[in-house]
Design an enzyme around this catalytic site. Sequence first.
Site, PDB file in Angstrom:
ATOM      1  N   SER A 145       0.839  -1.196   0.000  1.00 54.83           N
ATOM      2  CA  SER A 145       0.000   0.000   0.000  1.00 54.83           C
ATOM      3  C   SER A 145       0.882   1.257   0.000  1.00 54.83           C
ATOM      4  CB  SER A 145      -0.946  -0.061   1.210  1.00 54.83           C
ATOM      5  OG  SER A 145      -1.875   0.991   1.190  1.00 54.83           O
ATOM      6  N   ASP A 313      -9.588  -3.705  -6.210  1.00 57.77           N
ATOM      7  CA  ASP A 313      -9.016  -2.569  -5.473  1.00 57.77           C
ATOM      8  C   ASP A 313      -9.395  -1.260  -6.169  1.00 57.77           C
ATOM      9  OD1 ASP A 313      -7.417  -0.730  -4.117  1.00 57.77           O
ATOM     10  OD2 ASP A 313      -5.644  -2.013  -4.116  1.00 57.77           O
ATOM     11  N   HIS A 346      -8.763  -3.478  -1.636  1.00 61.20           N
ATOM     12  CA  HIS A 346      -7.403  -3.077  -1.279  1.00 61.20           C
ATOM     13  C   HIS A 346      -6.869  -3.837  -0.062  1.00 61.20           C
ATOM     14  CE1 HIS A 346      -3.838  -0.653  -0.999  1.00 61.20           C
ATOM     15  NE2 HIS A 346      -4.141  -0.260   0.224  1.00 61.20           N
TER      16      HIS A 346
END
Length: 367
Positions: A145, A313, A346
């Site tokens: 991330s 995502d 995500h």
Amino acid sequence: MGDARRYHALSSPFRMKRGGQLHGARVAYETWGTLDAARGNAVLILTGLSPSAHAAANLEDPTPGWWDDMIGPGKAFDTDRYFVICVNSLGSDKGSTCPASVDPATGEAYRLTFPELSLEDVANAAHEAVTGLGITELTCLVGCSMGGMSALAYMLLHPGSARTHLSVDTAPQAQPFAIAIRSLQREAIRLDPHWNEGRYDDERWPEHGMSIARKLGVITYRSAMEWNGRFARIRLDPDQREENEPFGFEFQVESYLEGHARRFNRQFDPNSYLYLSRASDWFDISEYGDGDVMRGLGRIQVERAMVIGVSTDILFPLEQQETIAKGLEAAGAKVEFVALDSPQGHDAFLVDIENYSRAIGGFLGSL
């Protein structure tokens, strides 16, 4: 229970990308496994916005970490083979110097006098911690991330510091959708009267602002498919509803978000959240390629890479991971691109352990 957290004192002054500097700063980190005699089996993990360095249980701290199922003997990050390091981002309040830390020049917390923070600063601070352990080249640099963007900066700013790279659910630059969401999160915090230009305290804490910011985050960390599957339109039982509350919670999904926000609220410093959120928006690898993302990626030199993304995502869409894979390949790396169909969006890398474990374990096992 002991504390597994260790600290690395950063160079003083620690000079920052956007012109500021820190004196007497440090970053927190934790380790698993044993560093070999040649100091050649180190794997560094850079985290998302809110996690601490406690990625997994270890002897000093047996509490589960945020990636507990991934790190340990025989797991994807096999600690029988690798020395795994996780560094807490500079600017995070989980042990590293951040806006809540005391400024040695004033004896007061920095708050909004903390210098403007970039992910390049996060990368440089992590690099100092690694070299402080006597490690000149990582076997693998891993970024998840926000940490994936920090990892790209790390490799650009410190050529030759990593032999291979694992890119997990990240991007070479923030896209307008992600910037828009983070902007709303910051606005929610700044509009809370208790935020008070960053001068809150335990009695007057920006609970509402942080709560809305967290809810917005949780909504974007998962996918619409998952929300539908988990909650549909199920309503709360009458005894769970807010009686006499106009427009109060009526659906299960509302109550779920509220629970998430409550658990998060006092766990993270609001100013640290603002600084790291803005640093994520600012990151743009095209700055290293005369305005061109591919040219920026083309300056990264690693032997091998695995780039993992998930089709659901919405915060870091799959095409952004494809761009990273193509850019590293064009720069001469041998690249594996893994597109997963996990429904969790995500957050899949924290939840869909089976698929991420297979991909990451396979990659690290083949080095």
